[in-house]
Design a protein around this motif. Structure first.
Motif, PDB file in Angstrom:
ATOM      1  N   TYR A   1       0.859  -1.181   0.000  1.00 35.05           N
ATOM      2  CA  TYR A   1       0.000   0.000   0.000  1.00 35.05           C
ATOM      3  C   TYR A   1       0.896   1.233   0.000  1.00 35.05           C
ATOM      4  O   TYR A   1       1.985   1.220   0.559  1.00 35.05           O
ATOM      5  CB  TYR A   1      -0.900   0.043   1.238  1.00 35.05           C
ATOM      6  CG  TYR A   1      -1.916  -1.075   1.313  1.00 35.05           C
ATOM      7  CD1 TYR A   1      -3.081  -1.030   0.555  1.00 35.05           C
ATOM      8  CD2 TYR A   1      -1.712  -2.163   2.152  1.00 35.05           C
ATOM      9  CE1 TYR A   1      -4.025  -2.043   0.633  1.00 35.05           C
ATOM     10  CE2 TYR A   1      -2.649  -3.184   2.239  1.00 35.05           C
ATOM     11  CZ  TYR A   1      -3.810  -3.126   1.479  1.00 35.05           C
ATOM     12  OH  TYR A   1      -4.732  -4.127   1.564  1.00 35.05           O
TER      13      TYR A   1
ATOM     14  N   VAL B   1       3.901   0.512   2.428  1.00 37.40           N
ATOM     15  CA  VAL B   1       3.700  -0.518   3.456  1.00 37.40           C
ATOM     16  C   VAL B   1       3.573  -1.862   2.763  1.00 37.40           C
ATOM     17  O   VAL B   1       2.750  -2.026   1.860  1.00 37.40           O
ATOM     18  CB  VAL B   1       2.401  -0.245   4.261  1.00 37.40           C
ATOM     19  CG1 VAL B   1       2.141  -1.391   5.246  1.00 37.40           C
ATOM     20  CG2 VAL B   1       2.472   1.076   4.981  1.00 37.40           C
TER      21      VAL B   1
ATOM     22  N   ALA C   1       2.195  -5.208   3.030  1.00 36.58           N
ATOM     23  CA  ALA C   1       1.231  -5.983   3.828  1.00 36.58           C
ATOM     24  C   ALA C   1       1.439  -7.476   3.628  1.00 36.58           C
ATOM     25  O   ALA C   1       1.294  -8.268   4.561  1.00 36.58           O
ATOM     26  CB  ALA C   1      -0.196  -5.592   3.448  1.00 36.58           C
TER      27      ALA C   1
ATOM     28  N   SER D   1      -1.447  -7.787  15.174  1.00 34.82           N
ATOM     29  CA  SER D   1      -2.147  -6.730  14.436  1.00 34.82           C
ATOM     30  C   SER D   1      -1.204  -6.126  13.393  1.00 34.82           C
ATOM     31  O   SER D   1      -0.041  -5.839  13.683  1.00 34.82           O
ATOM     32  CB  SER D   1      -2.606  -5.658  15.426  1.00 34.82           C
ATOM     33  OG  SER D   1      -3.318  -4.665  14.750  1.00 34.82           O
ATOM     34  N   GLY D   2      -1.707  -5.996  12.170  1.00 31.51           N
ATOM     35  CA  GLY D   2      -0.905  -5.412  11.095  1.00 31.51           C
ATOM     36  C   GLY D   2      -0.013  -6.403  10.373  1.00 31.51           C
ATOM     37  O   GLY D   2       0.762  -6.025   9.496  1.00 31.51           O
ATOM     38  N   SER D   3      -0.126  -7.701  10.715  1.00 32.91           N
ATOM     39  CA  SER D   3       0.756  -8.704  10.099  1.00 32.91           C
ATOM     40  C   SER D   3       0.316  -9.096   8.695  1.00 32.91           C
ATOM     41  O   SER D   3       1.067  -9.773   7.988  1.00 32.91           O
ATOM     42  CB  SER D   3       0.838  -9.952  10.990  1.00 32.91           C
ATOM     43  OG  SER D   3      -0.451 -10.492  11.201  1.00 32.91           O
ATOM     44  N   GLY D   4      -0.900  -8.731   8.291  1.00 32.73           N
ATOM     45  CA  GLY D   4      -1.339  -8.998   6.923  1.00 32.73           C
ATOM     46  C   GLY D   4      -2.467 -10.010   6.800  1.00 32.73           C
ATOM     47  O   GLY D   4      -2.822 -10.421   5.691  1.00 32.73           O
ATOM     48  N   LYS D   5      -3.072 -10.401   7.927  1.00 34.78           N
ATOM     49  CA  LYS D   5      -4.120 -11.434   7.911  1.00 34.78           C
ATOM     50  C   LYS D   5      -5.296 -11.047   7.010  1.00 34.78           C
ATOM     51  O   LYS D   5      -5.704 -11.798   6.121  1.00 34.78           O
ATOM     52  CB  LYS D   5      -4.634 -11.697   9.331  1.00 34.78           C
ATOM     53  CG  LYS D   5      -3.575 -12.100  10.326  1.00 34.78           C
ATOM     54  CD  LYS D   5      -4.168 -12.353  11.688  1.00 34.78           C
ATOM     55  CE  LYS D   5      -4.774 -11.125  12.351  1.00 34.78           C
ATOM     56  NZ  LYS D   5      -3.769 -10.085  12.680  1.00 34.78           N
ATOM     57  N   SER D   6      -5.844  -9.860   7.278  1.00 38.92           N
ATOM     58  CA  SER D   6      -7.021  -9.427   6.502  1.00 38.92           C
ATOM     59  C   SER D   6      -6.661  -9.223   5.047  1.00 38.92           C
ATOM     60  O   SER D   6      -7.448  -9.567   4.150  1.00 38.92           O
ATOM     61  CB  SER D   6      -7.597  -8.127   7.083  1.00 38.92           C
ATOM     62  OG  SER D   6      -8.022  -8.341   8.395  1.00 38.92           O
ATOM     63  N   THR D   7      -5.473  -8.685   4.804  1.00 34.68           N
ATOM     64  CA  THR D   7      -5.061  -8.460   3.415  1.00 34.68           C
ATOM     65  C   THR D   7      -4.981  -9.787   2.674  1.00 34.68           C
ATOM     66  O   THR D   7      -5.447  -9.899   1.527  1.00 34.68           O
ATOM     67  CB  THR D   7      -3.695  -7.743   3.372  1.00 34.68           C
ATOM     68  OG1 THR D   7      -3.790  -6.538   4.125  1.00 34.68           O
ATOM     69  CG2 THR D   7      -3.304  -7.419   1.945  1.00 34.68           C
TER      70      THR D   7
ATOM     71  N   HIS E   1      -7.836 -13.570  16.088  1.00 33.14           N
ATOM     72  CA  HIS E   1      -6.809 -13.217  17.073  1.00 33.14           C
ATOM     73  C   HIS E   1      -6.807 -14.197  18.236  1.00 33.14           C
ATOM     74  O   HIS E   1      -5.927 -14.163  19.079  1.00 33.14           O
ATOM     75  CB  HIS E   1      -7.105 -11.829  17.676  1.00 33.14           C
ATOM     76  CG  HIS E   1      -6.752 -10.695  16.791  1.00 33.14           C
ATOM     77  ND1 HIS E   1      -7.682 -10.034  16.040  1.00 33.14           N
ATOM     78  CD2 HIS E   1      -5.575 -10.104  16.533  1.00 33.14           C
ATOM     79  CE1 HIS E   1      -7.080  -9.071  15.357  1.00 33.14           C
ATOM     80  NE2 HIS E   1      -5.801  -9.105  15.636  1.00 33.14           N
TER      81      HIS E   1
HETATM   82  N1  LIG Z   1      -5.936   0.338   2.636  1.00 33.91           N
HETATM   83  C1  LIG Z   1      -4.736   0.386   3.220  1.00 33.91           C
HETATM   84  N2  LIG Z   1      -3.922   1.439   3.015  1.00 33.91           N
HETATM   85  C2  LIG Z   1      -2.695   1.494   3.572  1.00 33.91           C
HETATM   86  N3  LIG Z   1      -2.194   0.531   4.372  1.00 33.91           N
HETATM   87  C3  LIG Z   1      -2.976  -0.543   4.619  1.00 33.91           C
HETATM   88  C4  LIG Z   1      -4.284  -0.673   4.059  1.00 33.91           C
HETATM   89  N4  LIG Z   1      -4.814  -1.852   4.473  1.00 33.91           N
HETATM   90  C5  LIG Z   1      -3.879  -2.425   5.258  1.00 33.91           C
HETATM   91  N5  LIG Z   1      -2.783  -1.649   5.347  1.00 33.91           N
HETATM   92  C6  LIG Z   1      -1.547  -1.942   6.087  1.00 33.91           C
HETATM   93  O1  LIG Z   1      -1.123  -3.232   5.718  1.00 33.91           O
HETATM   94  C7  LIG Z   1      -0.631  -3.943   6.843  1.00 33.91           C
HETATM   95  C8  LIG Z   1      -1.425  -5.227   7.005  1.00 33.91           C
HETATM   96  O2  LIG Z   1      -2.753  -4.880   7.353  1.00 33.91           O
HETATM   97  P1  LIG Z   1      -3.864  -5.981   7.651  1.00 33.91           P
HETATM   98  O3  LIG Z   1      -5.142  -5.262   7.891  1.00 33.91           O
HETATM   99  O4  LIG Z   1      -3.850  -7.015   6.604  1.00 33.91           O
HETATM  100  O5  LIG Z   1      -3.309  -6.620   9.004  1.00 33.91           O
HETATM  101  P2  LIG Z   1      -4.061  -7.578  10.023  1.00 33.91           P
HETATM  102  O6  LIG Z   1      -3.077  -8.611  10.409  1.00 33.91           O
HETATM  103  O7  LIG Z   1      -5.340  -8.047   9.458  1.00 33.91           O
HETATM  104  O8  LIG Z   1      -4.301  -6.587  11.220  1.00 33.91           O
HETATM  105  P3  LIG Z   1      -5.471  -6.588  12.337  1.00 33.91           P
HETATM  106  O9  LIG Z   1      -5.280  -7.845  13.125  1.00 33.91           O
HETATM  107  O10 LIG Z   1      -5.171  -5.372  13.147  1.00 33.91           O
HETATM  108  O11 LIG Z   1      -6.786  -6.516  11.635  1.00 33.91           O
HETATM  109  C9  LIG Z   1      -0.741  -2.997   8.024  1.00 33.91           C
HETATM  110  O12 LIG Z   1       0.505  -2.358   8.205  1.00 33.91           O
HETATM  111  C10 LIG Z   1      -1.793  -2.003   7.582  1.00 33.91           C
HETATM  112  O13 LIG Z   1      -1.594  -0.755   8.193  1.00 33.91           O
END
Ligand SMILES: Nc1ncnc2c1ncn2[C@@H]1O[C@H](COP(=O)(O)OP(=O)(O)OP(=O)(O)O)[C@@H](O)[C@H]1O
Length: 343
Positions: free
Chosen positions: A49, A56, A58, A78-84, A236
């Protein structure tokens, strides 16, 4: 549960499991994809991103296969990339590089219309905030995806699912008249109703008390055991992950652990070694976030209008649904907010 045949496509893909190129159009006749035990996979998947100084990463060159008829949990800080990862797998977000396949179809090469079609036909979604249409009854919510895709309703399958999730007496209730756990069970039934190839569940127990969490997780696990459902679940919660056949841990956009049939204790150990997760730690020490609602129905209507935290990618699924809902439902049952119809 009758499994899908592999779908016809003109693309050629390479399975990281075999390393062999295969023409997806031949899969329809050989049914190879139903035999290889892989329902979806990512090959060298990266997602960044932003640009330049603000970039960043992801997902960082992820290679992963998701087993057919398995429940896979994705954990990580949190922020490790799971949702992405989940959003890229489900066609809700576009990879920066690499490929994503579901049922042998290259999701990463699809246009918007094809993605919409894929999500309707092959993918079921369960969200933390339930995403039920507040103006529809439980039964109408469960049947909505079929209405949207104009598929016939299999009443025997509907009755079976409703019985398994224990909603027989609640089918005429609207979401505001149901507890959080009941609403999530409606969402589970809705996800199962269209017999998707794979269900993606994003923190499905994140808004539930521990008893409701157990009910929902048991249902998901039973749907894998009894109907061969494939499920990918972001969580989580190590307890929730312990219901899965396989647990992946992500850190900084890479898979750092891959555990098969782990116990709760093993998950806790690995999670501790990985540095844990502040969100989980915050919830530990008595299940504070969730126990308030345990044993009662105080979560009635908690999910309504509660989708403001969803990323745009997820809302896209709602927009897909709403466009169709406008034609598939009567005026009195139309959702008032497009994002409320995320399926
Ligand atoms: N639309 C976006 N724009 C910029 N950065 C993003 C965007 N979506 C995710 N990120 C960044 O990508 C990285 C991975 O985000 P992601 O949401 O996949 O993490 P996660 O493991 O699902 O976190 P959480 O457990 O907090 O939901 C993070 O650093 C987040 O800030």
């Amino acid at each position: 549960m009758a499994r899908h045949s592999a779908k016809i496509s003109t693309s050629t893909n390479t399975s990281p499991a075999t390393g062999t190129a295969r023409d997806a159009s031949s899969i329809a006749t050989t049914d190879a994809h139903t035999d290889d035990g892989v329902v979806a996979y990512a090959a060298d998947l990266s997602k960044t991103y932003g640009t330049k100084d603000a970039i960043v990463t992801a997902l960082d060159h992820v290679n992963v296969e998701f087993g057919r008829g398995q429940m896979t949990a994705i954990m990580g800080p949190s922020g490790s990339g799971k949702s992405t990862l989940m959003h890229c797998m489900a066609g809700l977000d576009t990879p920066t590089s690499g490929q994503v396949f579901v049922e042998g179809l290259e999701v990463s090469a699809m246009n918007q219309r094809q993605l919409t079609d894929l999500r309707r036909k092959e993918i079921g979604f369960i969200f933390q905030s339930f995403n039920l249409v507040p103006t529809l009854t439980a039964e109408e919510n469960i049947l909505l995806p079929l209405q949207i895709s104009r598929k016939p309703i299999d009443r025997a399958w509907f009755d079976q699912i409703v019985k398994v999730v224990g909603l027989e007496q609640r089918l005429g209730h609207r979401p505001s008249q149901l507890s959080g756990g009941q609403q999530q069970r409606v969402a589970c039934a809705r996800a199962m109703m269209a017999r998707p190839s794979v269900i993606f569940a994003d923190e499905p127990t994140g808004n539930l008390d521990s008893r409701s969490s157990r009910e929902v997780l048991s249902f998901l696990r039973d749907s894998v055991r009894d109907y061969g459902q494939s499920i990918v679940m972001v969580t989580h919660d190590p307890r929730a992950a312990s219901y899965a056949n396989r647990v992946l841990v992500l850190a900084d956009g890479q898979i750092t652990q891959d555990m098969h049939e782990p116990t709760y204790e093993q998950i806790l150990q690995v999670f501790a070694a990985e540095g844990g997760d502040e969100q989980h730690r915050a919830a530990e020490g008595g299940d504070n976030q969730r126990s308030a609602a345990e044993g009662n129905d105080e979560q009635h209507g908690a999910a309504e209008g509660n989708d403001n935290n969803q990323p745009d990618a997820v809302k896209q699924a709602g927009q897909d649904a709403t466009e169709q809902t406008e034609t598939a439902t009567t005026p009195s049952t139309q959702p008032t907010d497009s994002s409320e119809a995320s399926l």
